[in-house]
Write an enzyme that holds these catalytic residues in place. Structure first.
Site, PDB file in Angstrom:
ATOM      1  N   GLY A  49       0.837  -1.191   0.000  1.00  0.00           N
ATOM      2  CA  GLY A  49       0.000   0.000   0.000  1.00  0.00           C
ATOM      3  C   GLY A  49       0.870   1.239   0.000  1.00  0.00           C
ATOM      4  O   GLY A  49       1.989   1.226   0.524  1.00  0.00           O
ATOM      5  N   GLN A  54       2.648   9.875   1.235  1.00  0.00           N
ATOM      6  CA  GLN A  54       3.980   9.294   1.409  1.00  0.00           C
ATOM      7  C   GLN A  54       4.937   9.686   0.288  1.00  0.00           C
ATOM      8  O   GLN A  54       6.146   9.531   0.436  1.00  0.00           O
ATOM      9  CB  GLN A  54       3.897   7.775   1.494  1.00  0.00           C
ATOM     10  N   CYS A  94       5.831  -0.360   7.401  1.00  0.00           N
ATOM     11  CA  CYS A  94       5.467   0.816   6.610  1.00  0.00           C
ATOM     12  C   CYS A  94       6.655   1.233   5.753  1.00  0.00           C
ATOM     13  O   CYS A  94       7.793   1.254   6.230  1.00  0.00           O
ATOM     14  CB  CYS A  94       5.071   1.956   7.550  1.00  0.00           C
ATOM     15  N   LEU A  95       6.374   1.568   4.497  1.00  0.00           N
ATOM     16  CA  LEU A  95       7.442   2.019   3.607  1.00  0.00           C
ATOM     17  C   LEU A  95       8.077   3.319   4.100  1.00  0.00           C
ATOM     18  O   LEU A  95       9.225   3.604   3.776  1.00  0.00           O
ATOM     19  CB  LEU A  95       6.906   2.201   2.183  1.00  0.00           C
ATOM     20  N   HIS A 136      -4.498   1.520   7.439  1.00  0.00           N
ATOM     21  CA  HIS A 136      -3.128   2.041   7.568  1.00  0.00           C
ATOM     22  C   HIS A 136      -2.897   3.188   6.580  1.00  0.00           C
ATOM     23  O   HIS A 136      -2.392   4.255   6.955  1.00  0.00           O
ATOM     24  CB  HIS A 136      -2.151   0.885   7.297  1.00  0.00           C
ATOM     25  N   GLU A 137      -3.278   2.983   5.315  1.00  0.00           N
ATOM     26  CA  GLU A 137      -3.066   4.018   4.299  1.00  0.00           C
ATOM     27  C   GLU A 137      -3.960   5.232   4.545  1.00  0.00           C
ATOM     28  O   GLU A 137      -3.537   6.373   4.320  1.00  0.00           O
ATOM     29  CB  GLU A 137      -3.272   3.466   2.886  1.00  0.00           C
ATOM     30  N   HIS A 140      -2.360   7.575   6.875  1.00  0.00           N
ATOM     31  CA  HIS A 140      -1.395   8.470   6.218  1.00  0.00           C
ATOM     32  C   HIS A 140      -2.083   9.714   5.665  1.00  0.00           C
ATOM     33  O   HIS A 140      -1.550  10.823   5.756  1.00  0.00           O
ATOM     34  CB  HIS A 140      -0.677   7.756   5.071  1.00  0.00           C
TER      35      HIS A 140
END
Length: 171
Positions: A49, A54, A94-95, A136-137, A140
């Site tokens: 994701g 991000q 997480c990225l 989660h996304e 963000h």
């Protein structure tokens, strides 16, 4: 297509609350290219994701694909969770917080309404990993990171670990 730079914690731009996408923007070649670039960047990272926030685009949209073979790419524009049920604890990564994983409690089943990449409205009921990824996304897009679910002490330890790794990589 191009790989985009993914912001990393504690970059303050990750705390920016994203603005709604004007549905008219979805028809532009630039927006469609951005979506494709986000998928390419997410797959390359590798991740499941990626929220626009991000990659320093503070608009409410995200790309997700929880399949191993990249066979179900999903785009959520102006997503809104309309129902939640149950709880699950999932070890998230997480990225934007590379190499860090922690247990986070989220809703087990959610219903989300959004526009697809072409501006068509849809409703999706999700559970398990897909539900976790969507939540989660969406965090963000609201300027929140999964480390915010950790204690202040653990969050500070994560911040120091990432800064130390950055310094070591630069040396």
């Amino acid at each position: 297509m191009a790989l985009l730079t993914i912001l990393e914690f504690p970059d303050p731009r990750l705390r920016t609350k994203a603005a709604d996408v004007d549905p008219a923007d979805l028809a532009t070649p630039a927006f469609q290219t951005l979506i494709d670039d986000m998928f390419e960047s997410m797959y390359d990272a590798p991740g499941i994701g990626l929220a626009a926030s991000q990659v320093d685009v503070h608009k409410r949209f995200m790309v997700i694909d929880v399949t191993d073979d990249h066979s179900r790419p999903l785009v959520f524009v102006n997503p809104r969770i309309t129902a939640r049920d149950g709880e699950q604890v999932y070890q998230e990564g997480c990225l934007s917080v590379p190499g860090i994983y922690a247990d986070v409690t989220r809703s087990n089943t959610i219903t989300v309404e959004a526009l697809d990449r072409h501006g068509q409205p849809f409703t999706l009921e999700a559970d398990g990993l897909l539900a976790v990824c969507i939540q989660h996304e969406m965090d963000h897009l609201d300027g929140k990171l999964f480390v915010d679910y950790l204690s202040p002490l653990k969050r500070e330890m994560v911040r120091k670990k990432l800064l130390k790794a950055k310094r070591a990589a630069a040396a």
